[in-house]
Write a protein that holds these residues in place. Sequence first.
Motif, PDB file in Angstrom:
ATOM      1  N   VAL A 196       0.834  -1.200   0.000  1.00 24.81           N
ATOM      2  CA  VAL A 196       0.000   0.000   0.000  1.00 24.81           C
ATOM      3  C   VAL A 196       0.873   1.256   0.000  1.00 24.81           C
ATOM      4  N   VAL A 197       0.366   2.296  -0.643  1.00 25.66           N
ATOM      5  CA  VAL A 197       0.989   3.619  -0.628  1.00 25.66           C
ATOM      6  C   VAL A 197       0.068   4.556   0.142  1.00 25.66           C
ATOM      7  N   VAL A 198       0.638   5.297   1.083  1.00 24.48           N
ATOM      8  CA  VAL A 198      -0.099   6.336   1.800  1.00 24.48           C
ATOM      9  C   VAL A 198       0.425   7.667   1.294  1.00 24.48           C
ATOM     10  N   ALA A 199      -0.442   8.445   0.637  1.00 24.02           N
ATOM     11  CA  ALA A 199       0.034   9.662  -0.025  1.00 24.02           C
ATOM     12  C   ALA A 199      -0.826  10.875   0.315  1.00 24.02           C
ATOM     13  N   ASP A 200      -0.163  12.018   0.487  1.00 21.63           N
ATOM     14  CA  ASP A 200      -0.868  13.281   0.669  1.00 21.63           C
ATOM     15  C   ASP A 200      -1.407  13.727  -0.685  1.00 21.63           C
ATOM     16  N   VAL A 201      -2.585  14.365  -0.687  1.00 21.84           N
ATOM     17  CA  VAL A 201      -3.165  14.865  -1.932  1.00 21.84           C
ATOM     18  C   VAL A 201      -2.298  15.968  -2.525  1.00 21.84           C
ATOM     19  N   VAL A 205      -5.240   1.422   6.776  1.00 25.74           N
ATOM     20  CA  VAL A 205      -4.051   1.110   5.973  1.00 25.74           C
ATOM     21  C   VAL A 205      -4.017  -0.371   5.625  1.00 25.74           C
ATOM     22  N   VAL A 206      -4.249  -1.213   6.619  1.00 23.10           N
ATOM     23  CA  VAL A 206      -4.221  -2.665   6.394  1.00 23.10           C
ATOM     24  C   VAL A 206      -5.358  -3.081   5.469  1.00 23.10           C
ATOM     25  N   ARG A 207      -6.542  -2.515   5.673  1.00 25.79           N
ATOM     26  CA  ARG A 207      -7.694  -2.883   4.847  1.00 25.79           C
ATOM     27  C   ARG A 207      -7.451  -2.547   3.376  1.00 25.79           C
ATOM     28  N   VAL A 208      -6.910  -1.360   3.120  1.00 25.87           N
ATOM     29  CA  VAL A 208      -6.615  -0.960   1.746  1.00 25.87           C
ATOM     30  C   VAL A 208      -5.510  -1.842   1.157  1.00 25.87           C
ATOM     31  N   ALA A 209      -4.504  -2.162   1.976  1.00 31.52           N
ATOM     32  CA  ALA A 209      -3.421  -3.033   1.517  1.00 31.52           C
ATOM     33  C   ALA A 209      -3.945  -4.407   1.106  1.00 31.52           C
ATOM     34  N   ARG A 210      -5.014  -4.853   1.761  1.00 29.15           N
ATOM     35  CA  ARG A 210      -5.603  -6.171   1.475  1.00 29.15           C
ATOM     36  C   ARG A 210      -6.649  -6.127   0.367  1.00 29.15           C
ATOM     37  N   GLY A 211      -6.783  -4.957  -0.282  1.00 27.37           N
ATOM     38  CA  GLY A 211      -7.730  -4.864  -1.389  1.00 27.37           C
ATOM     39  C   GLY A 211      -9.083  -4.310  -1.018  1.00 27.37           C
ATOM     40  N   GLY A 212      -9.219  -3.831   0.221  1.00 26.85           N
ATOM     41  CA  GLY A 212     -10.489  -3.282   0.666  1.00 26.85           C
ATOM     42  C   GLY A 212     -10.590  -1.785   0.423  1.00 26.85           C
ATOM     43  N   THR A 213     -11.583  -1.185   1.054  1.00 29.42           N
ATOM     44  CA  THR A 213     -11.860   0.235   0.857  1.00 29.42           C
ATOM     45  C   THR A 213     -11.929   0.949   2.204  1.00 29.42           C
ATOM     46  N   GLY A 262      -8.693  -1.878  -3.233  1.00 31.64           N
ATOM     47  CA  GLY A 262      -7.523  -1.257  -2.622  1.00 31.64           C
ATOM     48  C   GLY A 262      -7.455   0.242  -2.757  1.00 31.64           C
ATOM     49  N   VAL A 263      -8.475   0.948  -2.278  1.00 35.86           N
ATOM     50  CA  VAL A 263      -8.467   2.403  -2.392  1.00 35.86           C
ATOM     51  C   VAL A 263      -9.029   3.016  -1.113  1.00 35.86           C
ATOM     52  N   GLY A 264      -8.455   4.166  -0.726  1.00 31.99           N
ATOM     53  CA  GLY A 264      -8.941   4.846   0.461  1.00 31.99           C
ATOM     54  C   GLY A 264      -8.719   6.344   0.356  1.00 31.99           C
ATOM     55  N   TYR A 265      -9.588   7.099   1.032  1.00 28.80           N
ATOM     56  CA  TYR A 265      -9.475   8.560   1.070  1.00 28.80           C
ATOM     57  C   TYR A 265      -9.868   8.983   2.474  1.00 28.80           C
ATOM     58  N   LEU A 266      -8.890   9.459   3.242  1.00 26.63           N
ATOM     59  CA  LEU A 266      -9.135   9.862   4.627  1.00 26.63           C
ATOM     60  C   LEU A 266      -8.698  11.300   4.851  1.00 26.63           C
ATOM     61  N   LEU A 267      -9.381  11.963   5.747  1.00 24.56           N
ATOM     62  CA  LEU A 267      -8.923  13.276   6.191  1.00 24.56           C
ATOM     63  C   LEU A 267      -7.763  13.092   7.165  1.00 24.56           C
ATOM     64  N   LYS A 268      -6.839  14.044   7.163  1.00 27.21           N
ATOM     65  CA  LYS A 268      -5.648  13.909   8.001  1.00 27.21           C
ATOM     66  C   LYS A 268      -5.991  13.859   9.484  1.00 27.21           C
ATOM     67  N   GLU A 318      -0.961   1.767 -13.286  1.00 29.41           N
ATOM     68  CA  GLU A 318       0.260   1.043 -13.639  1.00 29.41           C
ATOM     69  C   GLU A 318       0.512  -0.170 -12.743  1.00 29.41           C
ATOM     70  N   HIS A 319       0.084  -0.096 -11.490  1.00 33.45           N
ATOM     71  CA  HIS A 319       0.304  -1.192 -10.537  1.00 33.45           C
ATOM     72  C   HIS A 319      -1.002  -1.455  -9.771  1.00 33.45           C
ATOM     73  N   PRO A 320      -1.982  -2.046 -10.435  1.00 33.55           N
ATOM     74  CA  PRO A 320      -3.305  -2.234  -9.810  1.00 33.55           C
ATOM     75  C   PRO A 320      -3.288  -3.100  -8.555  1.00 33.55           C
ATOM     76  N   GLY A 321      -2.199  -3.829  -8.340  1.00 28.74           N
ATOM     77  CA  GLY A 321      -2.120  -4.672  -7.153  1.00 28.74           C
ATOM     78  C   GLY A 321      -1.752  -3.910  -5.887  1.00 28.74           C
ATOM     79  N   ILE A 322      -1.319  -2.650  -6.036  1.00 28.42           N
ATOM     80  CA  ILE A 322      -0.941  -1.842  -4.881  1.00 28.42           C
ATOM     81  C   ILE A 322      -2.162  -1.077  -4.373  1.00 28.42           C
ATOM     82  N   GLY A 323      -2.395  -1.130  -3.073  1.00 33.67           N
ATOM     83  CA  GLY A 323      -3.446  -0.320  -2.490  1.00 33.67           C
ATOM     84  C   GLY A 323      -2.982   1.122  -2.385  1.00 33.67           C
ATOM     85  N   VAL A 324      -3.914   2.061  -2.504  1.00 37.10           N
ATOM     86  CA  VAL A 324      -3.578   3.484  -2.428  1.00 37.10           C
ATOM     87  C   VAL A 324      -4.510   4.153  -1.428  1.00 37.10           C
ATOM     88  N   LEU A 325      -3.923   4.730  -0.382  1.00 41.51           N
ATOM     89  CA  LEU A 325      -4.679   5.464   0.631  1.00 41.51           C
ATOM     90  C   LEU A 325      -4.230   6.924   0.596  1.00 41.51           C
TER      91      LEU A 325
END
Length: 257
Positions: free
Chosen positions: A91-96, A163-171, A144-150, A116-123
């Motif tokens: 999973v990648v945790v990234a600031d907008v 983070v774990v849920r997105v890494a496992r393919g969840g939302t 594997g996608v997430g959008y959270l407020l800081k 490019e890497h659909p197997g990676i979760g992105v939060l």
Amino acid sequence: MLVGTGRYRDRQGGISAVENAVRDAVRDDAARDRDRDRVRVVIAEDSVLLREGLTRLLKDRGHDVVAGVGDGEALIKTIGELADQGALPDVVVADVRMPPTHTDEGVRAAVRLRKEHPGIGVLVLSQYVEEQYATELLAGSSRGVGYLLKDRVAEVREFVDAVVRVARGGTALDPEVVAQLLGRSRKQDVLANLTPREREVLGLMAEGRTNSAVARQLVVSDGAVEKHVSNIFQKLGLSPSEGDHRRVLAVLTYINS
């Protein structure tokens, strides 16, 4: 008496051996559980303090932070290098917003990585709800996608679970993100066929909650939630062939309509 004492010691020794074996087995099982639950994370955040804080938070809970970068270009480059090594993160945790313009570099990098890497979760983390970015991020695949407020990072357990849920393919969608997106959908009359309770259940589903978690939040039975979820799927025309992803598609239907 001595013989009896000897037997007692042998018996005690046998018990101790069994207890030690059980302890070893439990310890091994716990280690395997930790390994199974551990995820590999890349953090993209231009604030050094926040990046180091996230790194420490995740490491303290047994996860591997394999890289930390401060801008979108560095994130893309780092993922490319890890891909070449056959060591992509879970999973990648990234600031907008990241350098150089502090507008949408983070979310653009996240969208690119999902392609490019659909197997990676992105939060993605954001200071406040930015509907356009959330919609762009959620378009396409629901895995594997997430959008959270800081602010949600302060709720450590919920953040790490996300983070774990997105890494496992969840939302994992922030409740405020869901509220705004569904609010817009209501204006478009997309939810006209859903009851107020079904809309409420749908919002909790979009946050990544299980049926049991929804039931606890609404103080109703699991069976009642299952009935609401079934009705939602039926009204949205989501067939059983969609599998578990119907939960996310139920929300994406509105977002992308």
